[in-house]
Design an enzyme around this catalytic site. Structure first.
Site, mmCIF file in Angstrom:
data_model
loop_
_atom_site.group_PDB
_atom_site.id
_atom_site.type_symbol
_atom_site.label_atom_id
_atom_site.label_comp_id
_atom_site.label_asym_id
_atom_site.label_seq_id
_atom_site.Cartn_x
_atom_site.Cartn_y
_atom_site.Cartn_z
ATOM 1 N N SER A 1 0.830 -1.212 0.000
ATOM 2 C CA SER A 1 0.000 0.000 0.000
ATOM 3 C C SER A 1 0.855 1.248 0.000
ATOM 4 O O SER A 1 0.425 2.293 -0.466
ATOM 5 C CB SER A 1 -0.849 0.073 1.278
ATOM 6 O OG SER A 1 -1.631 -1.034 1.427
ATOM 7 N N HIS B 1 -2.000 -3.509 -6.786
ATOM 8 C CA HIS B 1 -2.547 -3.089 -5.491
ATOM 9 C C HIS B 1 -4.067 -3.235 -5.436
ATOM 10 O O HIS B 1 -4.792 -2.510 -6.106
ATOM 11 C CB HIS B 1 -2.131 -1.618 -5.229
ATOM 12 C CG HIS B 1 -2.558 -1.099 -3.895
ATOM 13 N ND1 HIS B 1 -2.991 0.182 -3.681
ATOM 14 C CD2 HIS B 1 -2.618 -1.715 -2.684
ATOM 15 C CE1 HIS B 1 -3.300 0.338 -2.408
ATOM 16 N NE2 HIS B 1 -3.084 -0.796 -1.789
ATOM 17 N N GLU C 1 -4.901 -1.302 -8.749
ATOM 18 C CA GLU C 1 -3.915 -0.381 -9.323
ATOM 19 C C GLU C 1 -2.735 -1.182 -9.868
ATOM 20 O O GLU C 1 -2.220 -2.078 -9.181
ATOM 21 C CB GLU C 1 -3.404 0.592 -8.249
ATOM 22 C CG GLU C 1 -4.483 1.508 -7.732
ATOM 23 C CD GLU C 1 -4.051 2.366 -6.543
ATOM 24 O OE1 GLU C 1 -4.720 3.365 -6.258
ATOM 25 O OE2 GLU C 1 -3.048 2.026 -5.870
HETATM 26 P P1 NAD Z 1 -1.997 -9.776 7.043
HETATM 27 O O1 NAD Z 1 -1.191 -9.573 8.267
HETATM 28 O O2 NAD Z 1 -3.457 -10.009 7.183
HETATM 29 O O3 NAD Z 1 -1.396 -11.003 6.213
HETATM 30 C C1 NAD Z 1 -0.041 -11.152 5.925
HETATM 31 C C2 NAD Z 1 0.251 -12.640 5.773
HETATM 32 O O4 NAD Z 1 1.560 -12.780 5.255
HETATM 33 C C3 NAD Z 1 0.196 -13.420 7.089
HETATM 34 O O5 NAD Z 1 -0.618 -14.556 6.927
HETATM 35 C C4 NAD Z 1 1.671 -13.799 7.339
HETATM 36 O O6 NAD Z 1 1.800 -15.064 7.981
HETATM 37 C C5 NAD Z 1 2.220 -13.842 5.950
HETATM 38 N N1 NAD Z 1 3.657 -13.565 5.861
HETATM 39 C C6 NAD Z 1 4.361 -12.592 6.479
HETATM 40 N N2 NAD Z 1 5.651 -12.636 6.091
HETATM 41 C C7 NAD Z 1 5.756 -13.658 5.202
HETATM 42 C C8 NAD Z 1 6.827 -14.205 4.435
HETATM 43 N N3 NAD Z 1 8.053 -13.668 4.512
HETATM 44 N N4 NAD Z 1 6.564 -15.231 3.627
HETATM 45 C C9 NAD Z 1 5.325 -15.771 3.539
HETATM 46 N N5 NAD Z 1 4.275 -15.303 4.241
HETATM 47 C C10 NAD Z 1 4.496 -14.262 5.055
HETATM 48 O O7 NAD Z 1 -1.693 -8.504 6.123
HETATM 49 P P2 NAD Z 1 -2.622 -7.887 4.979
HETATM 50 O O8 NAD Z 1 -3.550 -6.891 5.582
HETATM 51 O O9 NAD Z 1 -3.171 -8.976 4.145
HETATM 52 O O10 NAD Z 1 -1.542 -7.046 4.146
HETATM 53 C C11 NAD Z 1 -0.679 -7.659 3.246
HETATM 54 C C12 NAD Z 1 -0.117 -6.620 2.296
HETATM 55 O O11 NAD Z 1 -1.191 -5.993 1.606
HETATM 56 C C13 NAD Z 1 0.664 -5.494 2.948
HETATM 57 O O12 NAD Z 1 1.707 -5.117 2.112
HETATM 58 C C14 NAD Z 1 -0.366 -4.375 3.049
HETATM 59 O O13 NAD Z 1 0.225 -3.095 3.070
HETATM 60 C C15 NAD Z 1 -1.135 -4.585 1.779
HETATM 61 N N6 NAD Z 1 -2.519 -4.054 1.781
HETATM 62 C C16 NAD Z 1 -3.307 -4.191 2.874
HETATM 63 C C17 NAD Z 1 -4.610 -3.698 2.825
HETATM 64 C C18 NAD Z 1 -5.533 -3.869 3.999
HETATM 65 O O14 NAD Z 1 -6.526 -3.118 4.083
HETATM 66 N N7 NAD Z 1 -5.289 -4.799 4.885
HETATM 67 C C19 NAD Z 1 -5.093 -3.081 1.652
HETATM 68 C C20 NAD Z 1 -4.259 -3.002 0.540
HETATM 69 C C21 NAD Z 1 -2.967 -3.489 0.605
#
Ligand code: NAD
Length: 511
Positions: A128, A149, A161
């Site tokens: 993000s 994204h 995106e």
């Molecule tokens: P989350 O914490 O819900 O999930 C992340 C997952 O990744 C977890 O299950 C974790 O075990 C796994 N993980 C962490 N490090 C790892 C690795 N090295 N190898 C394999 N698995 C690994 O997080 P999320 O909210 O899904 O966010 C994930 C990404 O998406 C981030 O970059 C975040 O900025 C982006 N994002 C989040 C949102 C939101 O609203 N949550 C929206 C858009 C983008």
């Protein structure tokens, strides 16, 4: 020809997703539902299995609601393959990363991915807030790395995106556009810049609403009523911040302001930071700008409309369209319109951009008997009246009674160039124009991003077309002249097109 270019002709059918948390789960779902086979990997044991069973529940509900057939749902679930070994990603045509938001961890993951996948595999990040160019900086082949994204919740948010890093080749973008479309998303292209498209564009609405509140121009619930009931937004800025949470909204505002090196147009307000520190976060803590009981907003008590309304009105110099609307409204209320102001007459000004004190001084009007009306979005919905410290209480009540004669909601606010709706919409359009000028995205994609990513009723270029780009420019010029702040300086993109009488979405001629 490298073997990377051989991939240009090949359709992407096998997608790897690394990280099966909130976002990864949604991405796995839309990829599988879009006909692609998905290799789901998470370093946390059972995380991918949990995601798959949640997807099965979600698709089961979609079948119940007849949004898909049982056999389509079963086929989509079958296409999700959970892998335990990272090396099993080797056959993927595209790997989408959705792990923790940490630059160093993402950089090392991308380098590790390069050690298992062939050179033609596209590597995409769902980050993000981190730069794609930075994430690709450890890669041997940064030309196949891009941003992809998605928005939360993925199955419901149709936008995605597509973000090229500085070294990304164009065929990678073409592939991601195609994959995004097959996932039933609407892909938009945007440059590798802070906040990408949607989070950058969001700098118009909430930050300006906070500024209006900070200056004591209007109460938070009046600002929300005006933006939903007059300007047609689905959610007011303070209901929105309560929904998102001050703990999420405040750091995003800070980050984009810092990343643009203190661009005044994006300056956040201290109001939100204080609430974040105090844990007054919104819906999730039961208290924010509004109070919540059992997860439902407690609506503030409505203000009664005064019964004593003015029976004689003079409409002073103001916006031409606004004068027509106001004249028709006053006539339909059965109130006499006088050509001159006199001692027992209420003077109403349909202002666009100009503040009330400024207009009173310019026209030599009686400050006790002059009130402004916002007509920019018509007079059908919530109406806004603007008063100054000099307005008499009697005249204020008379004006309120008159504008609320048909029981419409009336918000009475303090003096401000551009009222509430004009300020917020002008800032949304100006941020969009700053973005177009910087090449963050095209006007068409910015409009799409506003509708699908921010839920705005129309995109900023569509809004400007409807309202008139010249009126938007006037509102910004008045704000800039009044405050003397570069925050309100009109974008070069906007000024140039208004000067030349050109459509606001017309691209620059070169580049
Ligand atoms: P989350 O914490 O819900 O999930 C992340 C997952 O990744 C977890 O299950 C974790 O075990 C796994 N993980 C962490 N490090 C790892 C690795 N090295 N190898 C394999 N698995 C690994 O997080 P999320 O909210 O899904 O966010 C994930 C990404 O998406 C981030 O970059 C975040 O900025 C982006 N994002 C989040 C949102 C939101 O609203 N949550 C929206 C858009 C983008």
């Amino acid at each position: 020809m490298t073997d990377m270019h051989d991939n240009e002709a090949k359709e992407i059918t096998l997608v790897g997703v690394v990280g099966a948390g909130t976002m990864g789960q949604g991405i796995i779902q839309v990829a599988a539902a879009g006909g692609m086979t998905v290799l789901a990997y998470d370093e946390k044991p059972q995380a991918a299995e949990t995601a798959k069973s949640k997807i099965a529940n979600f698709l089961g509900r979609a079948v119940e609601k007849q949004r898909m057939t049982a056999s389509e749902a079963a086929a989509a679930i079958k296409r999700i393959i959970i892998i335990q070994k990272f090396e099993d990603l080797a056959k993927a045509d595209l790997v989408i990363e959705a792990i923790i938001e940490n630059l160093e961890i993402k950089k090392s993951l991308f380098a590790k991915l390069e050690s298992v996948v062939p050179q033609h595999t596209i590597l995409a990040s769902n980050t993000s807030s981190l730069s794609i160019t930075g994430i690709a900086s450890n890669c041997e082949h940064p030309q196949r790395v891009a941003g992809f994204h998605f928005f939360n919740p993925v199955p419901l948010m149709k936008l995605v995106e597509v973000i090229p890093g500085l070294r990304t080749e164009s065929w990678v973008l073409d592939k991601l556009m195609d994959v995004g479309t097959r996932m039933t998303r609407k892909p938009v292209i945007c440059a590798d810049t802070p906040g990408f498209l949607v989070n950058h564009l969001g700098r118009g609405y909430m930050p300006e609403a906070l500024r209006v509140l900070d200056e004591g121009i209007a109460k938070h619930n009046d600002i929300d009523c005006i933006m939903t009931g007059a300007a047609g937004f689905r959610m007011g800025p303070f209901s929105l911040v309560d929904l998102v949470g001050a703990d999420v909204a405040s750091p995003v505002m800070d980050a984009i302001y810092q990343q643009y090196y203190h661009e005044p147009a994006y300056q956040p307000s201290q109001i939100l930071n204080l609430r974040m520190q105090g844990g007054i976060l919104g819906l999730k803590t039961g208290s924010g700008f509004y109070e919540y009981s059992k997860g439902k907003k407690v609506e503030p008590e409505p203000v009664d409309t005064p019964q004593n309304r003015s029976m004689s009105v003079h409409i002073g110099n103001g916006d031409v369209e606004g004068t027509k609307l106001l004249t028709a409204f006053i006539e339909s209320a059965g109130v006499t319109i006088r050509s001159d102001a006199s001692d027992d007459t209420l003077t109403l000004l349909p202002l666009v951009g100009t503040g009330l004190s400024t207009a009173i001084a310019l026209n030599g009007l009686d400050p006790t008997r002059t009130v402004a009306v916002d007509t920019l979005f018509g007079l059908e919905g919530v109406r806004t009246l603007m008063v100054t410290p000099a307005t008499s209480n009697e005249v204020r009540a008379q004006a309120h009674g008159l504008l609320g004669v048909d029981n419409a909601s009336v918000a009475v606010i303090n003096d401000s160039p551009g009222f509430v709706s004009q300020r917020l919409v002008a800032m949304i359009v100006n941020v969009a124009c700053h973005m177009a000028q910087r090449g963050v995205s095209s006007p068409e994609d910015i409009d799409t991003g506003a509708r699908l990513g921010l839920n705005y009723p129309k995109g900023p270029f569509e809004l400007a077309e409807e309202i008139g780009a010249n009126r938007i420019l006037k509102i910004l010029e008045e704000l800039e002249a009044f405050y003397g702040e570069p925050r309100y300086r009109p974008s070069a993109w906007l000024r140039r097109r208004v000067d030349l009488g050109l459509p606001l979405d017309l691209p620059d001629a070169v580049l």
